[in-house]
Scaffold this motif. Structure first.
Motif, PDB file in Angstrom:
ATOM      1  N   LEU A   1     -36.217  33.995  27.664  1.00  0.00           N
ATOM      2  CA  LEU A   1     -35.679  33.306  28.808  1.00  0.00           C
ATOM      3  C   LEU A   1     -35.858  31.806  28.676  1.00  0.00           C
ATOM      4  O   LEU A   1     -37.211  31.592  28.471  1.00  0.00           O
ATOM      5  CB  LEU A   1     -36.592  33.724  30.083  1.00  0.00           C
ATOM      6  CG  LEU A   1     -35.846  33.356  31.495  1.00  0.00           C
ATOM      7  CD1 LEU A   1     -34.669  34.140  31.705  1.00  0.00           C
ATOM      8  CD2 LEU A   1     -36.782  33.449  32.701  1.00  0.00           C
ATOM      9  N   ALA A   2     -34.866  31.025  29.189  1.00  0.00           N
ATOM     10  CA  ALA A   2     -35.153  29.606  28.723  1.00  0.00           C
ATOM     11  C   ALA A   2     -34.457  28.950  30.056  1.00  0.00           C
ATOM     12  O   ALA A   2     -33.373  29.206  30.244  1.00  0.00           O
ATOM     13  CB  ALA A   2     -34.541  28.983  27.407  1.00  0.00           C
ATOM     14  N   VAL A   3     -35.190  28.213  30.596  1.00  0.00           N
ATOM     15  CA  VAL A   3     -34.789  27.413  31.489  1.00  0.00           C
ATOM     16  C   VAL A   3     -34.753  25.740  31.290  1.00  0.00           C
ATOM     17  O   VAL A   3     -35.782  25.340  31.064  1.00  0.00           O
ATOM     18  CB  VAL A   3     -35.397  27.554  33.047  1.00  0.00           C
ATOM     19  CG1 VAL A   3     -34.660  26.764  34.305  1.00  0.00           C
ATOM     20  CG2 VAL A   3     -35.695  29.091  33.260  1.00  0.00           C
ATOM     21  N   GLN A   4     -33.600  25.168  31.566  1.00  0.00           N
ATOM     22  CA  GLN A   4     -33.611  23.697  31.383  1.00  0.00           C
ATOM     23  C   GLN A   4     -33.408  22.984  32.627  1.00  0.00           C
ATOM     24  O   GLN A   4     -32.317  23.265  33.554  1.00  0.00           O
ATOM     25  CB  GLN A   4     -32.543  23.287  30.604  1.00  0.00           C
ATOM     26  CG  GLN A   4     -32.842  23.913  29.009  1.00  0.00           C
ATOM     27  CD  GLN A   4     -31.984  23.569  27.893  1.00  0.00           C
ATOM     28  OE1 GLN A   4     -30.948  23.118  28.357  1.00  0.00           O
ATOM     29  NE2 GLN A   4     -32.133  23.127  26.745  1.00  0.00           N
TER      30      GLN A   4
ATOM     31  N   ILE B   1     -27.138  24.278  41.457  1.00  0.00           N
ATOM     32  CA  ILE B   1     -26.131  24.605  40.627  1.00  0.00           C
ATOM     33  C   ILE B   1     -26.345  24.490  39.177  1.00  0.00           C
ATOM     34  O   ILE B   1     -27.002  23.404  38.699  1.00  0.00           O
ATOM     35  CB  ILE B   1     -24.741  24.354  40.918  1.00  0.00           C
ATOM     36  CG1 ILE B   1     -24.633  23.003  40.857  1.00  0.00           C
ATOM     37  CG2 ILE B   1     -24.371  25.014  42.220  1.00  0.00           C
ATOM     38  CD1 ILE B   1     -23.216  22.495  41.478  1.00  0.00           C
ATOM     39  N   GLY B   2     -25.783  25.206  38.120  1.00  0.00           N
ATOM     40  CA  GLY B   2     -26.092  24.792  36.622  1.00  0.00           C
ATOM     41  C   GLY B   2     -25.565  25.978  36.066  1.00  0.00           C
ATOM     42  O   GLY B   2     -24.212  26.699  36.498  1.00  0.00           O
ATOM     43  N   GLN B   3     -25.652  26.135  34.738  1.00  0.00           N
ATOM     44  CA  GLN B   3     -24.864  26.940  33.830  1.00  0.00           C
ATOM     45  C   GLN B   3     -25.910  28.352  33.548  1.00  0.00           C
ATOM     46  O   GLN B   3     -26.930  28.243  33.547  1.00  0.00           O
ATOM     47  CB  GLN B   3     -24.353  26.622  32.557  1.00  0.00           C
ATOM     48  CG  GLN B   3     -23.510  25.447  32.642  1.00  0.00           C
ATOM     49  CD  GLN B   3     -23.402  24.891  31.158  1.00  0.00           C
ATOM     50  OE1 GLN B   3     -22.974  25.341  30.340  1.00  0.00           O
ATOM     51  NE2 GLN B   3     -23.813  23.266  31.179  1.00  0.00           N
ATOM     52  N   GLN B   4     -25.535  29.495  33.514  1.00  0.00           N
ATOM     53  CA  GLN B   4     -26.158  30.629  33.205  1.00  0.00           C
ATOM     54  C   GLN B   4     -25.501  31.325  32.052  1.00  0.00           C
ATOM     55  O   GLN B   4     -24.393  31.597  32.087  1.00  0.00           O
ATOM     56  CB  GLN B   4     -26.195  31.487  34.472  1.00  0.00           C
ATOM     57  CG  GLN B   4     -27.457  32.586  34.163  1.00  0.00           C
ATOM     58  CD  GLN B   4     -27.374  33.501  35.192  1.00  0.00           C
ATOM     59  OE1 GLN B   4     -26.838  33.532  36.202  1.00  0.00           O
ATOM     60  NE2 GLN B   4     -27.987  34.744  34.924  1.00  0.00           N
ATOM     61  N   ASP B   5     -26.083  31.549  31.010  1.00  0.00           N
ATOM     62  CA  ASP B   5     -25.712  32.164  29.745  1.00  0.00           C
ATOM     63  C   ASP B   5     -26.725  33.297  29.409  1.00  0.00           C
ATOM     64  O   ASP B   5     -27.686  33.126  28.755  1.00  0.00           O
ATOM     65  CB  ASP B   5     -25.408  31.212  28.913  1.00  0.00           C
ATOM     66  CG  ASP B   5     -24.894  32.102  27.641  1.00  0.00           C
ATOM     67  OD1 ASP B   5     -24.448  33.286  27.550  1.00  0.00           O
ATOM     68  OD2 ASP B   5     -25.083  31.457  26.362  1.00  0.00           O
ATOM     69  N   GLY B   6     -26.563  34.619  29.807  1.00  0.00           N
ATOM     70  CA  GLY B   6     -27.693  35.560  29.739  1.00  0.00           C
ATOM     71  C   GLY B   6     -28.638  35.089  30.197  1.00  0.00           C
ATOM     72  O   GLY B   6     -28.766  34.979  31.455  1.00  0.00           O
ATOM     73  N   ARG B   7     -29.686  34.808  29.558  1.00  0.00           N
ATOM     74  CA  ARG B   7     -31.147  34.586  30.207  1.00  0.00           C
ATOM     75  C   ARG B   7     -31.431  33.021  29.973  1.00  0.00           C
ATOM     76  O   ARG B   7     -32.533  32.651  30.050  1.00  0.00           O
ATOM     77  CB  ARG B   7     -32.361  35.389  29.461  1.00  0.00           C
ATOM     78  CG  ARG B   7     -32.121  36.838  29.518  1.00  0.00           C
ATOM     79  CD  ARG B   7     -32.919  37.306  30.613  1.00  0.00           C
ATOM     80  NE  ARG B   7     -34.256  37.466  30.548  1.00  0.00           N
ATOM     81  CZ  ARG B   7     -34.989  37.649  31.702  1.00  0.00           C
ATOM     82  NH1 ARG B   7     -34.537  37.598  32.807  1.00  0.00           N
ATOM     83  NH2 ARG B   7     -36.357  37.581  31.343  1.00  0.00           N
TER      84      ARG B   7
ATOM     85  N   THR C   1     -29.510  26.641  32.970  1.00  0.00           N
ATOM     86  CA  THR C   1     -29.675  25.067  33.169  1.00  0.00           C
ATOM     87  C   THR C   1     -29.516  24.836  34.690  1.00  0.00           C
ATOM     88  O   THR C   1     -28.867  25.251  35.411  1.00  0.00           O
ATOM     89  CB  THR C   1     -28.529  24.347  32.436  1.00  0.00           C
ATOM     90  OG1 THR C   1     -27.461  24.702  32.954  1.00  0.00           O
ATOM     91  CG2 THR C   1     -28.476  24.385  31.103  1.00  0.00           C
ATOM     92  N   LEU C   2     -30.379  23.962  35.160  1.00  0.00           N
ATOM     93  CA  LEU C   2     -30.314  23.539  36.684  1.00  0.00           C
ATOM     94  C   LEU C   2     -30.027  22.120  36.359  1.00  0.00           C
ATOM     95  O   LEU C   2     -30.725  21.144  35.989  1.00  0.00           O
ATOM     96  CB  LEU C   2     -31.548  23.712  37.100  1.00  0.00           C
ATOM     97  CG  LEU C   2     -32.510  24.818  37.061  1.00  0.00           C
ATOM     98  CD1 LEU C   2     -33.811  24.981  37.768  1.00  0.00           C
ATOM     99  CD2 LEU C   2     -31.829  26.110  37.657  1.00  0.00           C
ATOM    100  N   GLU C   3     -28.726  21.863  36.889  1.00  0.00           N
ATOM    101  CA  GLU C   3     -28.067  20.423  36.783  1.00  0.00           C
ATOM    102  C   GLU C   3     -27.872  19.789  38.165  1.00  0.00           C
ATOM    103  O   GLU C   3     -28.215  18.502  38.145  1.00  0.00           O
ATOM    104  CB  GLU C   3     -26.598  20.759  35.901  1.00  0.00           C
ATOM    105  CG  GLU C   3     -27.106  21.240  34.632  1.00  0.00           C
ATOM    106  CD  GLU C   3     -25.666  21.411  33.913  1.00  0.00           C
ATOM    107  OE1 GLU C   3     -24.832  20.447  34.016  1.00  0.00           O
ATOM    108  OE2 GLU C   3     -25.578  22.338  32.909  1.00  0.00           O
TER     109      GLU C   3
END
Lengths: 435, 356
Positions: A22-25, A55-61, A64-66
């Motif tokens: 899991l990676a969160v940016q 809102i942000g992007q989610q790709d699997g796990r 990004t919180l943009e």
């Protein structure tokens, strides 16, 4: 960030996440939006809790919180929830303008205590997960109480993913997640601009920039104003003396200051690792001949990641002088994330780059000299014309030729700018493209 | 834990300093009064400053950048105070611009109205005080279409402000390139011609005609930005996170294309100037410096542009040099130390850390 285990929170699952991929940016804009909301909310004495969406992007796990926005709230059976019609509409509005890349709801933000989500956070999160049909909506808590004791680059927020535990009747519980701060190029420059203009220094800085811009306003406008506006010119020149730095110089100084700050920071981090290693009690780990087993408090993961970091350094720094890639720990606790830059490390390129830059400076200087020579020429022309006229008035068309002589000189200088400058710029142009 | 405490309302209050964060307040009564007084009607130069909040600035710059070569457009929310526009927030508009112009469409109007309504319901009471759009790569000024748009807005929804951001130059210069403008009413002749043209040395050839044709139709406002005490603390903490990028970025490399374009443009301009001068010098010398003056001015612009390119390049080179000195100068030692680690296993960790 480790879970705070001194105050057990029934809603929090402690321990490592089972899936480490899991990676969160997190982007700084989200943080600043929350801060903006808090400040506005308080100063305008608005009522109710502070809750918003991220809102942000989610790709699997990977998340990004943009961007973030505040939400309108409603009450439902004593619980605080979102105004669902408002929220759906608003989210759609945001989706419409963030199409490339497409952003969608990934998290909710709210204020909360350091020991994790509370019961009050549950209804709203459940509601949103229901509305969006996405169980993966994260919860971002902003810890106001941490604000005054921020250290070592820790941000006053924590991020939680919700987990539906199977045994306890589908109750929502939370697991804390680690995140890293990510900035886009433009975002970084904007954040940097905002950060530099310190709020206490706003007034001073404003005055400062106005003088510099006035002093360095293009020569063109000065010459355009001509003789009639001698006064404004004098004023501008006065200001110029007060502040001899051109905007270019200011920029250069600012960029060097940023660099030196960054180096200081790097140095601090390295020193931190060093002093940590120095405090490790002597044992097998520090001396191979020793037989003392490492003490029980030894933090093996930290030592291992330091070791890993060190063994990567030679891979990243080529033996000859070049633009290096740059390893560094992003976390003082030793969660060694290494930032690697694509290698551009050919010494020849470096020299070439340097030569290019020097060539550019030379050409700029040349252009200036030629322009000045040309200006000189035209001034001389004016003077000689005056003299010529005077002479003509004195003895009716006497030595006119001498005065005129200066003029073609001025012309010649002007032409030189054209031909010379043009040729050289094109050469440089070609060499740039070649690279 | 009781609900009020869990939401941490009291803590939020502590984070705010009412005097230093005064710009975040909003007094709708006062705004109504200002709007009905219309002090800007009396003086075309009434508004002189713009103060943009941290959030709005970052949003606008990111939006401009996201457009790439395409012009983007959005609105700014805020209010006015004396001679100053206070911009508190910005929103994107769903408008597809072409590469060189952008114009609001009815679809965008509808979006805007709905958006503002929703904002108000959520407690953001500000009105739209301006629009922003991007000029990718050609500097901050208003084109003919922009002037027309802004002029219409000032007629029907004043107070209104136009902001232009150049994302390309922002990236290449490492600082936000932003300009704020208001147009003069139809028929007004500014005394100091070219006041808005200051700092416009680098308008590209292709745009120069458009720029020159409308340069006396508007004036620029001084742009500054503000942030709250809470922002300040957060930014300090953030700096600790993103300093790495300051060291890691290599502007010479990332801006190469942009610099090449700039140089190309400069070369073309130089060529034009050369043509002018040589054609003029073939004429017999006549008249005082009236024709000469235009050439001098152009030349000064070229000098300015050349020096700008040179200084940006210099900055890039310095960044590369700093990196080289810091990271590559000690490379042999690091290498040696690392080999020692490899040879002796973990024993030399301490010594190695010192070497690094």
């Amino acid at each position: 960030m480790a879970a705070k285990d001194e105050m057990p929170n029934p809603l929090l699952i402690t321990g490592k996440a089972p899936d480490a991929s899991l990676a969160v940016q997190l982007h700084p804009l989200v943080l600043l939006t929350i801060s903006d909301y808090i400040t506005r909310h308080t100063l305008r004495s608005q009522e109710g809790p502070i809750v918003g969406a991220v809102i942000g992007q989610q790709d699997g796990r990977h998340f990004t919180l943009e961007h973030a926005f505040q939400c309108r709230l409603a009450e439902q059976r004593g619980d605080v929830v979102l105004d669902s019609e408002w929220f759906t509409d608003r989210l759609e509005q945001y989706r419409e303008v963030h199409k490339a890349p497409a952003l969608d709801l990934v998290a909710l933000f709210a204020l909360g205590p350091v020991d994790g989500p509370q019961k009050v956070h549950l209804p709203v999160l459940k509601q949103v997960q229901h509305l969006t049909g996405n169980d993966g909506i994260l919860l971002l808590l902003f810890h106001g109480e941490l604000m005054d004791k921020l250290q070592g680059g820790k941000l006053p927020i924590s991020l939680y993913e919700s987990v539906r535990s199977e045994q306890e009747g589908g109750e929502l519980r939370f697991r804390e997640m680690s995140f890293e701060v990510e900035t886009g190029e433009a975002e970084m420059i904007a954040v940097d601009t905002v950060a530099k203009g310190g709020s206490t220094a706003v007034a001073v800085q404003k005055a400062d920039t106005t003088t510099t811009t006035a002093a360095a306003s293009p020569e063109g406008s000065r010459t355009a104003k001509g003789k009639g506006k001698g006064k404004t010119r004098d004023k501008q020149e006065e200001e110029g003396e007060l502040n001899t730095l051109s905007p270019e110089d200011d920029e250069l100084i600012a960029s060097l200051t940023a660099k030196s700050n960054a180096i200081k920071m790097l140095n601090d981090r390295i020193n931190l690792i060093r002093s940590y290693l120095e405090t490790v009690p002597s044992s097998q780990l520090t001396d191979a001949s020793s037989t003392t087993p490492p003490s029980e408090t030894t933090n093996h993961p930290v030592l291992r990641s330091i070791n890993a970091l060190l063994s990567r350094i030679p891979l990243l720094s080529p033996p000859v002088a070049s633009i290096p890639t740059q390893p560094t720990t992003s976390d003082s606790n030793g969660h060694g994330t290494v930032h690697i830059q694509p290698p551009t490390s050919q010494p020849t390129i470096n020299t070439k780059e340097a030569l290019d830059v020097h060539l550019t400076s030379l050409l700029a200087a040349l252009t200036r000299s030629v322009a000045e020579a040309s200006a000189m020429g035209s001034k001389f022309h004016v003077v000689s014309r005056e003299r010529e006229n005077k002479a003509r008035n004195d003895n009716f068309g006497g030595g006119g030729g001498g005065g005129n002589g200066g003029f073609p000189g001025g012309r010649g200088a002007g032409m030189m700018v054209g031909s010379f400058g043009d040729g050289e710029w094109s050469t440089l142009d070609a060499s740039e493209q070649e690279l | 834990m009781d609900p009020q405490k869990a939401w941490e309302i009291e803590n939020a209050v502590k984070l705010v300093d009412p005097t230093r964060d005064a710009l975040y307040k909003y007094d709708s009564m006062e705004q109504k009064k200002i709007t009905s007084d219309r002090p800007w009607r009396a003086d075309v130069h009434h508004f002189k400053h713009v103060r943009i909040s941290a959030v709005a600035l970052i949003k606008m710059v990111m939006h401009a950048r996201s457009g790439g070569e395409i012009e983007i457009m959005g609105l700014m929310l805020g209010y006015v105070e004396h001679e100053t526009f206070i911009v508190t927030d910005a929103l994107r508009l769903p408008v597809e611009g072409t590469e060189t112009r952008v114009n609001a469409q009815s679809e965008a109007d509808e979006y805007m109205v709905k958006y503002l309504e929703r904002s108000r319901q959520a407690g953001q009471l500000e009105n739209a005080v301006g629009w922003y759009h991007s000029h990718p790569g050609y500097g901050c000024w208003l084109s003919g279409i922009d002037v027309a748009t802004q002029s219409t807005q000032q007629t029907f929804s004043d107070p209104f402000l136009a902001v232009v951001i150049d994302p390309h130059r922002t990236i290449s210069a490492g600082k936000v390139e932003i300009g704020a403008f208001r147009t003069f009413p139809e028929g007004y002749k500014p005394e100091d011609f070219g006041s808005s043209a200051e700092g416009m040395a680098a308008v590209p050839m292709a745009k120069a005609a458009d720029f020159g044709a409308h340069a006396n139709r508007y004036y620029s406002l001084e742009v500054s930005h503000y942030k709250s005490t809470l922002d300040n603390k957060l930014l300090e903490a953030l700096w600790n996170k993103y300093w790495v990028q300051t060291l890691a970025s290599s502007p010479l490399f990332t801006n190469r294309e942009y610099v090449t374009k700039q140089i190309e443009d400069l070369a073309a301009k130089t060529h034009v100037l050369q043509g002018n001068i040589s054609s003029r010098s073939s004429l017999p010398p006549m008249g005082p410096s009236s024709r000469r003056k235009g050439g001098d001015e152009q030349m000064a612009k070229l000098v300015k542009a050349a020096e700008k390119i040179a200084s940006e390049e210099k900055m890039g080179l310095m960044a590369a040099m700093v990196k080289e000195k810091v990271f590559a100068a000690g490379a042999p030692q690091v290498d040696a130390a690392a080999h020692a680690v490899a040879a002796n296993g973990g024993d030399t960790q301490m010594a190695d850390a010192k070497a690094a």
